[in-house]
Motif scaffolding. Structure first.
Motif, PDB file in Angstrom:
ATOM      1  N   ASP A 251      12.165  50.987 -87.441  1.00  0.00           N
ATOM      2  CA  ASP A 251      11.547  49.422 -87.855  1.00  0.00           C
ATOM      3  C   ASP A 251      10.140  48.728 -86.970  1.00  0.00           C
ATOM      4  O   ASP A 251       9.408  48.929 -87.822  1.00  0.00           O
ATOM      5  CB  ASP A 251      12.141  47.799 -87.969  1.00  0.00           C
ATOM      6  CG  ASP A 251      11.730  47.460 -88.500  1.00  0.00           C
ATOM      7  OD1 ASP A 251      10.562  46.924 -89.347  1.00  0.00           O
ATOM      8  OD2 ASP A 251      12.378  45.874 -87.987  1.00  0.00           O
TER       9      ASP A 251
ATOM     10  N   THR B 193       7.627  52.052 -88.284  1.00  0.00           N
ATOM     11  CA  THR B 193       7.037  51.806 -88.989  1.00  0.00           C
ATOM     12  C   THR B 193       5.880  50.544 -88.661  1.00  0.00           C
ATOM     13  O   THR B 193       4.769  50.224 -89.350  1.00  0.00           O
ATOM     14  CB  THR B 193       7.445  50.897 -90.101  1.00  0.00           C
ATOM     15  OG1 THR B 193       9.359  51.667 -90.431  1.00  0.00           O
ATOM     16  CG2 THR B 193       7.615  51.403 -91.429  1.00  0.00           C
ATOM     17  N   SER B 194       6.496  50.042 -88.276  1.00  0.00           N
ATOM     18  CA  SER B 194       5.372  48.752 -88.123  1.00  0.00           C
ATOM     19  C   SER B 194       4.346  48.900 -86.631  1.00  0.00           C
ATOM     20  O   SER B 194       3.008  48.872 -86.713  1.00  0.00           O
ATOM     21  CB  SER B 194       6.157  47.351 -87.484  1.00  0.00           C
ATOM     22  OG  SER B 194       6.777  47.673 -86.416  1.00  0.00           O
ATOM     23  N   ARG B 195       4.597  49.989 -86.033  1.00  0.00           N
ATOM     24  CA  ARG B 195       3.348  50.386 -85.332  1.00  0.00           C
ATOM     25  C   ARG B 195       2.587  50.999 -86.113  1.00  0.00           C
ATOM     26  O   ARG B 195       1.102  50.402 -86.077  1.00  0.00           O
ATOM     27  CB  ARG B 195       4.350  51.582 -84.174  1.00  0.00           C
ATOM     28  CG  ARG B 195       4.680  50.431 -82.778  1.00  0.00           C
ATOM     29  CD  ARG B 195       3.860  51.793 -82.448  1.00  0.00           C
ATOM     30  NE  ARG B 195       4.822  52.947 -82.057  1.00  0.00           N
ATOM     31  CZ  ARG B 195       6.549  53.228 -81.920  1.00  0.00           C
ATOM     32  NH1 ARG B 195       7.195  51.850 -81.028  1.00  0.00           N
ATOM     33  NH2 ARG B 195       7.275  53.817 -82.141  1.00  0.00           N
ATOM     34  N   GLN B 196       3.475  51.743 -86.689  1.00  0.00           N
ATOM     35  CA  GLN B 196       2.072  53.193 -88.018  1.00  0.00           C
ATOM     36  C   GLN B 196       1.662  51.882 -88.964  1.00  0.00           C
ATOM     37  O   GLN B 196       0.188  52.164 -89.277  1.00  0.00           O
ATOM     38  CB  GLN B 196       2.999  53.394 -88.957  1.00  0.00           C
ATOM     39  CG  GLN B 196       2.474  54.430 -89.634  1.00  0.00           C
ATOM     40  CD  GLN B 196       2.274  55.634 -89.364  1.00  0.00           C
ATOM     41  OE1 GLN B 196       2.070  55.942 -87.691  1.00  0.00           O
ATOM     42  NE2 GLN B 196       1.097  56.329 -89.674  1.00  0.00           N
ATOM     43  N   ARG B 197       2.379  50.206 -89.445  1.00  0.00           N
ATOM     44  CA  ARG B 197       1.288  49.658 -89.822  1.00  0.00           C
ATOM     45  C   ARG B 197       0.037  48.922 -89.214  1.00  0.00           C
ATOM     46  O   ARG B 197      -1.119  48.771 -89.793  1.00  0.00           O
ATOM     47  CB  ARG B 197       2.583  48.665 -90.589  1.00  0.00           C
ATOM     48  CG  ARG B 197       2.072  47.641 -91.764  1.00  0.00           C
ATOM     49  CD  ARG B 197       2.722  47.074 -92.505  1.00  0.00           C
ATOM     50  NE  ARG B 197       4.500  47.185 -91.981  1.00  0.00           N
ATOM     51  CZ  ARG B 197       5.026  46.906 -92.353  1.00  0.00           C
ATOM     52  NH1 ARG B 197       5.385  47.190 -93.163  1.00  0.00           N
ATOM     53  NH2 ARG B 197       6.319  46.795 -91.575  1.00  0.00           N
ATOM     54  N   THR B 198       0.438  48.651 -87.988  1.00  0.00           N
ATOM     55  CA  THR B 198      -0.260  47.517 -87.291  1.00  0.00           C
ATOM     56  C   THR B 198      -1.597  48.925 -87.124  1.00  0.00           C
ATOM     57  O   THR B 198      -2.591  48.408 -87.111  1.00  0.00           O
ATOM     58  CB  THR B 198      -0.321  47.140 -85.981  1.00  0.00           C
ATOM     59  OG1 THR B 198       0.944  46.554 -85.763  1.00  0.00           O
ATOM     60  CG2 THR B 198      -1.222  47.046 -85.363  1.00  0.00           C
TER      61      THR B 198
ATOM     62  N   VAL C 139      -2.555  51.549 -88.735  1.00  0.00           N
ATOM     63  CA  VAL C 139      -3.595  51.877 -90.154  1.00  0.00           C
ATOM     64  C   VAL C 139      -4.079  50.753 -90.877  1.00  0.00           C
ATOM     65  O   VAL C 139      -5.167  51.009 -91.073  1.00  0.00           O
ATOM     66  CB  VAL C 139      -2.555  52.246 -91.874  1.00  0.00           C
ATOM     67  CG1 VAL C 139      -2.794  52.258 -92.962  1.00  0.00           C
ATOM     68  CG2 VAL C 139      -1.636  53.431 -91.145  1.00  0.00           C
ATOM     69  N   GLY C 140      -3.495  49.778 -90.059  1.00  0.00           N
ATOM     70  CA  GLY C 140      -4.669  48.093 -90.748  1.00  0.00           C
ATOM     71  C   GLY C 140      -5.204  48.642 -89.832  1.00  0.00           C
ATOM     72  O   GLY C 140      -6.597  47.672 -90.018  1.00  0.00           O
TER      73      GLY C 140
ATOM     74  N   LYS D  21      -9.874  43.244 -92.382  1.00  0.00           N
ATOM     75  CA  LYS D  21      -8.760  43.506 -92.178  1.00  0.00           C
ATOM     76  C   LYS D  21      -8.593  43.225 -93.951  1.00  0.00           C
ATOM     77  O   LYS D  21      -9.415  42.702 -94.310  1.00  0.00           O
ATOM     78  CB  LYS D  21      -7.662  42.621 -91.836  1.00  0.00           C
ATOM     79  CG  LYS D  21      -7.979  42.569 -90.512  1.00  0.00           C
ATOM     80  CD  LYS D  21      -7.232  41.360 -89.308  1.00  0.00           C
ATOM     81  CE  LYS D  21      -6.099  41.950 -88.350  1.00  0.00           C
ATOM     82  NZ  LYS D  21      -5.474  40.790 -88.137  1.00  0.00           N
TER      83      LYS D  21
ATOM     84  N   GLY E   9      -5.348  42.209 -95.255  1.00  0.00           N
ATOM     85  CA  GLY E   9      -3.998  42.251 -95.547  1.00  0.00           C
ATOM     86  C   GLY E   9      -3.584  40.413 -96.324  1.00  0.00           C
ATOM     87  O   GLY E   9      -5.346  39.768 -96.895  1.00  0.00           O
TER      88      GLY E   9
END
Lengths: 464, 222
Positions: free
Chosen positions: A228, A231-236, A238-239, B81, B83
């Motif tokens: 988790d 994934t959230s590090r990756q999501r941040t 990518v964002g 952003k 989102g």
């Protein structure tokens, strides 16, 4: 294959039931055989006793006719002479014909126990023993009907009772295995929920009992936590990357669009300069992202590893800063070799990224110094110091995060991509080195609060 | 028409200013949050174009601060952003529109015009009638600081009445707006639900805010 496709519960139940049924069957067969043996032996013992009693009477010549022995109509006694002629018989026994043939009589006199069948109307089987009494023989026949009946009863009981027992056993096994496996089913349902609801939403429920299943659930939850956070590090990331990539595109696009609308009034030369600035930023960003992606791909292992003279590299890199906004001073302390094992491009990038930052924030000057040290192990220390605003202690660990920007310099127009230090951190680690940020105590800051500038200390192990 | 642009990308902000000026607007530009908020509070702008990621103070906080001060200037948010929650947050905090970078200048101009047509009428994100507070974004209702639990139907009935606070609303109007067009049951259902609402928002607090207007319908007052 059929067995494998079944559930664990069904397989365990089937196996246990089959073994139990086999044991019950063998047990029942043995029990019946043993019981028959016991009944026959006790019947034989009684018959022999009767025979001996009669034999005593025969030999003492006090033989009554009919013999006053045998009871209940299922034991018959005959006394026969050497020619197998009846001498005497008990009540109910045949008084004319001997029960045994001459051959059988001879066998019986020898101690054999015979089973014969006497048919007069209803066939009935008898067990016959014989005891010699002088020339005569006492023959005692006991009806087998009671023995056979009790065996038949036993067999019936086994035939109906055993399947019932097996059935009960199967149900109990099925229930117990179900109870045992219930936490596994709970885990499975939990895992399915996580599959549908996503990692962030929930974790597996841990059973109350601290057993193997509990430990499994705890281990799986720890794994889910790691996944988790990854994934959230990756999501941040990518964002953030999307944000950083879109900004220069948006800027360039808007400038071109507006310039086109303004038509004649546009200073195209200025537009080109501004758009190129955005393109430059985009290019640096793409380059940095690619470097990070490659570092991630190799998981920190260096593709190239050769002997690099850091002193030479630092001299060469420093020369490119000859017309930077502040002067750069290089000092090599001592004459020891500064050879490290590493990737020359990677090491160059470390120096360039750090020097770029130092030059960007320094007020008057940047110092870069190389020192070699013997303890705790032979290594080369590179320090890069500036007299800029410095970095607050609380922010020092965060500046190595991707796209992290110190609040005071949030504006992207300072020129950085936000990835420089992240790349430096990864590269230093993959070279087995360390990097620390300190106050540059030799140079008090030139700002209002005289906060000391930043000193970056790099340590690389020397090549053997 | 005077517009305020708060955007930390200097080149983008400059191009935006140039383009908007060519469309006939007066444009002020600021490159960080605190300056932008200060400008928005000091001068009466007709519209604000606001970046979300700003040094010092984010676009979210600026919007929130302005709306709290009952400043209903239309706000168009800009962000790189992407989102869906960022967009939803921006709108729920009181922004009027949202554009993702990179955007087309033509679309931006069209949206600016549309927002200006609507003007700066009060568009509170949270409905208040006296001490009765309904927050559509959070879907919560409070009376004097105490949370009131409502069923979805009671909630939409209350929201409708609060939007028409102080006005008498007829039963058929309520039926039309709170129940859908296909509802052909008894019109007395409105009476029943008004009763439910009174039991939840008035009786426990000893109020009589939900009044029956003889011959006209119902009225929610302070």
């Amino acid at each position: 294959m059929f067995v494998r496709s079944r559930s664990l519960r069904e397989r365990i139940t089937a196996t246990a039931t089959a073994l139990f049924a086999f044991a019950v069957a063998v047990g029942a067969v043995l029990l019946i055989a043993l019981q028959k043996q016991t009944l026959l032996r006790s019947s034989d013992t009684a018959a022999l006793k009767t025979a001996h009693d009669v034999a005593v009477l025969v030999q003492s010549g006090r033989l009554p006719t009919p013999l006053l022995t045998g009871g209940g109509g299922d034991t018959y006694v005959q006394v026969v002479d050497a020619e197998n002629h009846i001498e005497s018989f008990s009540f109910g026994a045949d008084g004319a014909v001997s029960l045994l043939s001459t051959t059988q009589l001879a066998q019986a006199r020898g101690g054999a126990r015979l089973s014969i069948s006497v048919g007069r109307g209803v066939q009935d089987s008898y067990r016959v023993v014989a005891v010699p009494a002088g020339q005569s023989t006492v023959v005692v026949a006991s009806s087998m009907s009671s023995v056979e009946q009790s065996i038949r009863l036993l067999r019936t009981a086994a035939l109906f009772g055993a399947p019932f027992g097996v059935l009960v056993m199967a149900l109990v096994t099925y229930w117990i295995v179900g109870q045992t496996l219930a936490p596994v089913a709970t885990l499975r349902a939990g895992a399915e929920e996580i599959t549908m609801a996503g990692l962030a939403a929930r974790r597996l429920k841990t059973p109350v009992a601290h057993d193997e299943i509990y430990r499994l659930a705890v281990t799986l939850n720890a794994m889910l936590d790691r996944l988790d956070s990854a994934t959230s590090r990756q999501r941040t990331f990518v964002g953030d990357a999307a944000h950083e990539l879109r900004s220069p595109i948006a800027s360039a696009r808007l400038q071109l669009e507006v310039a086109q609308r303004l038509g004649e009034a546009t200073d195209w030369n200025e537009v080109a300069t501004d758009v190129l600035t955005d393109i430059d930023r985009l290019q640096r960003l793409v380059d940095d992202l690619l470097v990070l992606a490659r570092l991630e791909e190799t998981e920190g292992a260096l593709g190239v590893r050769e002997r690099v003279d850091l002193a030479e590299l630092a001299t060469e890199v420093s020369r490119t800063y000859s017309d930077a906004r502040v002067p750069l001073r290089l000092s090599l302390v001592g004459d020891a070799a500064a050879i490290v094992n590493g990737d020359p491009d990677g090491l160059r990038r470390i120096l360039v990224n750090l020097l770029d930052n130092a030059v960007r924030y320094a007020t008057t000057e940047v110092d870069i110094a190389l020192t070699s040290t013997k303890s705790p192990r032979p290594s080369i220390v590179v320090t890069i110091g500036d007299d800029g605003p410095g970095i607050a202690v609380a922010e020092r660990s965060k500046v190595f995060d991707r796209f992290y920007r110190v609040a005071a310099s949030r504006s992207r127009d300072s020129g950085g991509t936000g990835l420089g230090l992240a790349i430096v951190g990864d590269l230093v680690r993959s070279h087995g080195g360390t990097i620390t940020l300190e106050d540059n105590l030799q140079r008090p800051g030139q700002g209002e609060d005289h906060h000391p500038g930043l000193l970056v200390r790099l340590t690389f192990p020397l090549a053997p | 028409m005077r517009l305020l642009v708060v955007e930390d990308e200097v080149r983008l902000a400059t191009a935006l200013q140039r383009g908007l000026i060519s469309e006939g607007f007066a444009v002020d530009v600021f490159h960080n949050g605190p300056d932008g908020l200060h400008a928005a509070q000091e001068a009466a702008y007709d519209l604000i174009i606001l970046d979300i990621m700003l040094p010092g103070l984010s676009g979210y906080r600026i919007t929130e601060a302005l709306r709290k001060q009952e400043n209903w200037v239309p706000i168009l948010m800009l962000t790189a952003k992407d989102g869906e929650y960022d967009e939803a947050d921006a709108l729920d905090l009181g922004a009027d529109d949202y554009l993702t970078k990179p955007f087309s200048f033509v679309v931006l101009i069209a949206r600016v015009r549309a927002l200006l047509r609507r003007g700066a009428t009060p568009r509170p994100t949270v409905l208040r009638v006296g001490d009765l507070v309904l927050d559509p974004a959070a879907h919560t209702v409070e009376r004097a600081g105490t949370t009131v639990e409502l069923t979805p139907r009671e909630y939409s009935l209350l929201e409708f009445l609060m939007r028409k606070a102080g006005m008498a609303v007829s039963k058929s109007d309520i039926l039309h707006h709170v129940w859908d067009a296909h509802y052909d049951g008894d019109a007395n259902v409105v009476e029943v639900y008004i009763g439910y609402l009174r039991r939840k928002i008035d009786q426990p607090f000893e109020r009589h805010s939900l009044q029956t207007v003889r011959g006209a319908g119902y009225k929610l007052t302070e």
